[in-house]
Design an enzyme around this catalytic site. Structure first.
Site, PDB file in Angstrom:
ATOM      1  N   HIS A  58       0.811  -1.210   0.000  1.00  0.00           N
ATOM      2  CA  HIS A  58       0.000   0.000   0.000  1.00  0.00           C
ATOM      3  C   HIS A  58       0.855   1.275   0.000  1.00  0.00           C
ATOM      4  O   HIS A  58       0.762   2.073  -0.940  1.00  0.00           O
ATOM      5  CB  HIS A  58      -1.000  -0.038   1.158  1.00  0.00           C
ATOM      6  CG  HIS A  58      -1.696   1.258   1.402  1.00  0.00           C
ATOM      7  ND1 HIS A  58      -2.533   1.829   0.473  1.00  0.00           N
ATOM      8  CD2 HIS A  58      -1.669   2.112   2.457  1.00  0.00           C
ATOM      9  CE1 HIS A  58      -2.988   2.980   0.949  1.00  0.00           C
ATOM     10  NE2 HIS A  58      -2.483   3.175   2.146  1.00  0.00           N
ATOM     11  N   ASP A 117      -3.346   8.304  -1.207  1.00  0.00           N
ATOM     12  CA  ASP A 117      -3.700   7.222  -0.280  1.00  0.00           C
ATOM     13  C   ASP A 117      -5.114   6.733  -0.593  1.00  0.00           C
ATOM     14  O   ASP A 117      -5.375   5.536  -0.736  1.00  0.00           O
ATOM     15  CB  ASP A 117      -3.613   7.775   1.147  1.00  0.00           C
ATOM     16  CG  ASP A 117      -4.101   6.797   2.198  1.00  0.00           C
ATOM     17  OD1 ASP A 117      -3.779   5.598   2.089  1.00  0.00           O
ATOM     18  OD2 ASP A 117      -4.808   7.243   3.131  1.00  0.00           O
ATOM     19  N   HIS A 167       3.434   7.207   5.164  1.00  0.00           N
ATOM     20  CA  HIS A 167       2.209   7.865   5.611  1.00  0.00           C
ATOM     21  C   HIS A 167       1.384   7.092   6.635  1.00  0.00           C
ATOM     22  O   HIS A 167       0.604   7.672   7.360  1.00  0.00           O
ATOM     23  CB  HIS A 167       1.331   8.257   4.412  1.00  0.00           C
ATOM     24  CG  HIS A 167       0.492   7.154   3.873  1.00  0.00           C
ATOM     25  ND1 HIS A 167       0.920   6.301   2.887  1.00  0.00           N
ATOM     26  CD2 HIS A 167      -0.749   6.735   4.203  1.00  0.00           C
ATOM     27  CE1 HIS A 167      -0.038   5.419   2.623  1.00  0.00           C
ATOM     28  NE2 HIS A 167      -1.063   5.657   3.413  1.00  0.00           N
ATOM     29  N   ASP A 221     -20.061  13.783 -26.929  1.00  0.00           N
ATOM     30  CA  ASP A 221     -18.642  14.094 -26.747  1.00  0.00           C
ATOM     31  C   ASP A 221     -17.918  13.028 -25.934  1.00  0.00           C
ATOM     32  O   ASP A 221     -17.100  13.318 -25.090  1.00  0.00           O
ATOM     33  CB  ASP A 221     -18.479  15.477 -26.105  1.00  0.00           C
ATOM     34  CG  ASP A 221     -19.272  15.586 -24.817  1.00  0.00           C
ATOM     35  OD1 ASP A 221     -20.020  14.646 -24.493  1.00  0.00           O
ATOM     36  OD2 ASP A 221     -19.144  16.613 -24.129  1.00  0.00           O
ATOM     37  N   GLU A 234       0.043   5.930  12.412  1.00  0.00           N
ATOM     38  CA  GLU A 234      -1.267   5.400  12.767  1.00  0.00           C
ATOM     39  C   GLU A 234      -1.194   3.904  13.084  1.00  0.00           C
ATOM     40  O   GLU A 234      -1.798   3.452  14.042  1.00  0.00           O
ATOM     41  CB  GLU A 234      -2.240   5.655  11.597  1.00  0.00           C
ATOM     42  CG  GLU A 234      -3.647   5.156  11.800  1.00  0.00           C
ATOM     43  CD  GLU A 234      -4.394   5.892  12.909  1.00  0.00           C
ATOM     44  OE1 GLU A 234      -3.977   6.995  13.266  1.00  0.00           O
ATOM     45  OE2 GLU A 234      -5.390   5.331  13.424  1.00  0.00           O
ATOM     46  N   ASP A 235      -0.453   3.158  12.295  1.00  0.00           N
ATOM     47  CA  ASP A 235      -0.542   1.698  12.376  1.00  0.00           C
ATOM     48  C   ASP A 235       0.637   0.993  13.032  1.00  0.00           C
ATOM     49  O   ASP A 235       0.606  -0.217  13.221  1.00  0.00           O
ATOM     50  CB  ASP A 235      -0.717   1.114  10.961  1.00  0.00           C
ATOM     51  CG  ASP A 235      -2.043   1.543  10.346  1.00  0.00           C
ATOM     52  OD1 ASP A 235      -2.944   1.916  11.118  1.00  0.00           O
ATOM     53  OD2 ASP A 235      -2.157   1.525   9.108  1.00  0.00           O
TER      54      ASP A 235
HETATM   55 MN    MN Z   1      -2.915   4.579   3.798  1.00  0.00          MN
END
Ligand code: MN
Length: 703
Positions: free
Chosen positions: A51, A142, A75, A263, A79-80
């Protein structure tokens, strides 16, 4: 879409190739996340780092600078994993750490109630939370990768994420002009939210495209290419299908069938200069008949997000309509990448500096506002991007938008007037804060109410919303009225007693003299001092007034006893307004006879010093009422004027005139011209005024 280890290392090598100066950092970031996310798997069963590496790849494809790409790799670690901000800062620098922290913050926002107005607030919240716009770009990358791998999630989760994408993230990409990402996000969300419609549109577009492509290749492109070449212009001619979501939206917006969308496939011609854009337009219009009303010049009039191009639709051979977009490479770059283009990594070149980004934003806003006042525009811009609003949450997670500087009291009134009126305290993020606390974006606010708590006047200095201000004022006025009412009843009783009348008799008498709507109104007038005790007495027993006889007024004249001269005609000095009982001196003047002054008067002091022979001791007879002036200094508060006038009236004095002036520091000066019988009476009045809450000083006024 499983990604093998091999592919991962290929992406990594590509990143290293694209950012040769930062190879070292990119490799270190990769090793760092491999270690931190080591035992984690995605829902798809792939190792977690697929990811972040994919997110970094999306950012690299947007030509973002290496700082952003590295932040993309990192990133999710805050958090993880157990990685810390300090760790990232130490290894990869402040900028990377700040971007990662910003992305983490946005990740914690709970989107609830995605109706249009609220969705707009969430978009603003994201812009406000992200101090660096690159935070938003990483977040978009993300989200794009998450949308691509959405299929592995449970249906309800899938729907929620797709809805959020469509109402918050795709419009955000649009606002920042990042078309590539906007198109992908919309089509992916479309697929998950409206699978049947998606399938219908997809099938229709792919069938028609084949046919359209053959047509363009045969009847349109060769002609155009030949003429452009003849004109000596270097150009790239491509065609690209409209994205599916926009095709679907068009059928809804215009209420037409899929077959009526003409179009689907636009021809795009990219050239080197603006001049060539218009030349190519001329060529296209000379080859085919333009459809009236379809030509749009977004070069001289760019779209709000700075999109520039020439658009025209023509009738090509066999009567088919074809849309052309003509633009320069610069315009193309900006059209596809929007604000991201300004962090573009260009080999051998410094990346865009603050000034350049600033001018981009300035242009953006000028285009949005069409305003002539640049400073106002910049203010609006600041409000737009680095919001002057705060975004806070209720305990249930609902988003509330308040102006910057708002306090828990503003929040309480926003929730409900009753919550505001009984606001006793507040908790922010679980902690008790003072009511003067300034709310911060992201705060979760809980109001503690108490049935016995009431608004107080000092709340007015704590609130910034007009709703809270109005509600507090309304409440205070209501309370004041109640106070005036009971005070007025008390005064009414006093008058009644002193006049020896029953309440009904007094009411009857007053009704004949003055008009008032009802008894309550009369009480409030009495209580507030608008109608004075003395005035009422005057009204009900006018005889008493006549008995006072020689009333002495402003330019008071009468007979005063002057030492050594007996009774003599005099005038009252308007500079000091002496009253009987004062230490008084008469000054002999030409024309006005004797003018009486009070001992403390400056004019008198001057005469005593320079013309002592003209000054005589004098005395005033305590007959009738005498005008005098007093000055009151107060700490200003609601109702203080009323309280003072009432205390004057209650001492049987009459107010002729009052002037008040508010000073900047919350204090005020009030000058009154009043009638008193003598010095003793004046002293009583002053004493009564001094007893009023908020009065700092009160004394005689000289001029
Ligand atoms: Mn992420």
């Amino acid at each position: 879409m499983a990604v093998s280890e091999l592919e991962l290392s290929e992406i990594l090598e590509e990143l290293e190739r694209r950012y040769p100066e930062d190879q070292e950092h990119i490799r270190r970031a990769f090793e760092f996340i491999s270690e931190k996310h080591r035992d984690q798997l995605r829902k798809s069963g792939e190792p977690y780092i697929v990811h972040p590496v994919s997110v970094a790849k999306i950012l690299a494809d947007l030509n973002m600078d290496s700082t952003t790409v590295i932040a993309g790799l990192l990133h999710d670690v805050l958090e993880d994993t157990e990685a810390t901000y300090e760790e990232i800062q130490e290894l990869f620098g402040q900028e990377v750490a700040d971007i990662v922290e910003g992305v983490t913050k946005i990740g914690k926002i709970k989107f609830k109630n995605l109706k249009e107005a609220q969705a707009e607030n969430f978009r603003k919240l994201i812009l406000a939370t992200a101090k660096d716009i690159r935070v938003v770009i990483v977040k978009l990358a993300d989200r794009l990768h998450n949308m691509r791998t959405l299929g592995h999630l449970r249906r309800d989760k899938r729907i929620r994420i797709a809805e959020e994408t469509l109402s918050v993230y795709a419009p955000l990409a649009h606002r920042l002009g990042i078309w590539e990402i906007k198109r992908c996000l919309e089509d992916l969300a479309f697929k998950h939210l409206y699978p049947r419609e998606y399938e219908k549109v997809r099938r229709f577009v792919s069938q028609s495209l084949e046919d359209l492509e053959t047509y363009l290749k045969k009847f349109v492109i060769p002609k155009v290419r030949e003429e452009i070449k003849k004109a000596g212009i270097e150009a790239e001619i491509t065609y690209r299908p409209k994205h599916l979501y926009s095709v679907w939206q068009k059928t809804i917006r215009k209420n037409i069938k899929l077959e009526e969308v003409h179009d689907l496939l636009g021809v795009r011609i990219i050239v080197n200069t603006v001049q060539e854009c218009y030349m190519v337009l001329g060529i296209v219009h000379s080859l085919f008949t333009p459809v009236p009303g379809k030509f749009k010049d977004y070069i001289s009039l760019p779209k709000p997000n700075l999109y520039q191009s020439l658009h025209t639709t023509v009738i090509a051979p066999k009567g088919r309509m074809v849309e052309f977009q003509i633009r320069t490479w610069d315009m193309h770059e900006r059209a596809e990448k929007g604000i991201a283009a300004h962090w573009a990594y260009k080999e051998g070149k410094e990346r865009a500096q603050g000034e350049e980004i600033f001018s981009w934003l300035r242009n953006l806003v000028e285009n949005i506002q069409g305003s002539r006042n640049p400073s106002e525009v910049l203010d609006n811009l600041k409000r737009e991007l680095f919001s002057e609003e705060v975004f806070v949450f209720t305990p249930k997670g609902d988003l509330v938008v308040l102006p910057a500087g708002a306090t828990p009291i503003d929040f309480a009134y926003h929730i409900h007037t009753e919550v505001g009126n009984h606001c006793a305290g507040a908790k922010v993020n679980g902690r008790i804060v003072p009511l003067s606390y300034r709310l911060q974006s992201g705060d979760q606010v809980e109001i503690i109410t108490s049935p016995s708590k009431r608004p107080s006047p000092d709340w007015l200095s704590l609130v910034v919303t007009s709703k809270a201000r109005n509600r507090i004022k309304h409440y205070l006025r209501q309370i004041e009225r109640e106070r005036f009412l009971s005070e007025g009843k008390r005064i009414f009783d006093k008058i009644r007693e002193s006049a020896g009348l029953s309440p009904e008799e007094l009411m009857e008498k007053l009704k004949k003299k003055i008009s008032f709507k009802n008894e309550e109104e009369l009480y409030v007038a009495l209580g507030s001092g608008k109608l004075t005790f003395a005035k009422v007495l005057d009204l009900i027993s006018p005889k008493k007034k006549r008995k006072t006889g020689d009333r002495i007024t402003s330019s008071g004249k009468g007979v005063a006893s002057v030492e050594g001269l007996g009774g003599i005609m005099y005038e009252i000095g308007s500079c000091c307004n002496p009253v009987p009982g004062d230490e008084i001196y008469g000054v002999i003047t030409r024309g006005k006879g004797i003018v009486l002054h009070e001992k403390g008067c400056k004019n008198l002091a001057y005469m005593m010093e320079n013309f002592p022979e003209k000054v005589l001791k004098a005395k005033l007879k305590p007959e009738g009422k005498f005008k005098t002036r007093i000055r009151v200094k107060v700490r200003d508060r609601i109702g203080i004027l009323a309280d003072i006038t009432r205390s004057i009236a209650e001492r049987g004095s009459n107010i002729r005139e009052s002037v008040s002036k508010t000073l900047g520091d919350g204090s005020a000066v009030m000058d009154f011209t009043i009638d008193v019988s003598d010095r003793k009476h004046l002293v009583e009045v002053i004493k009564a005024i001094k007893a009023v809450d908020g009065v700092e000083s009160c004394g005689r006024l000289y001029s």
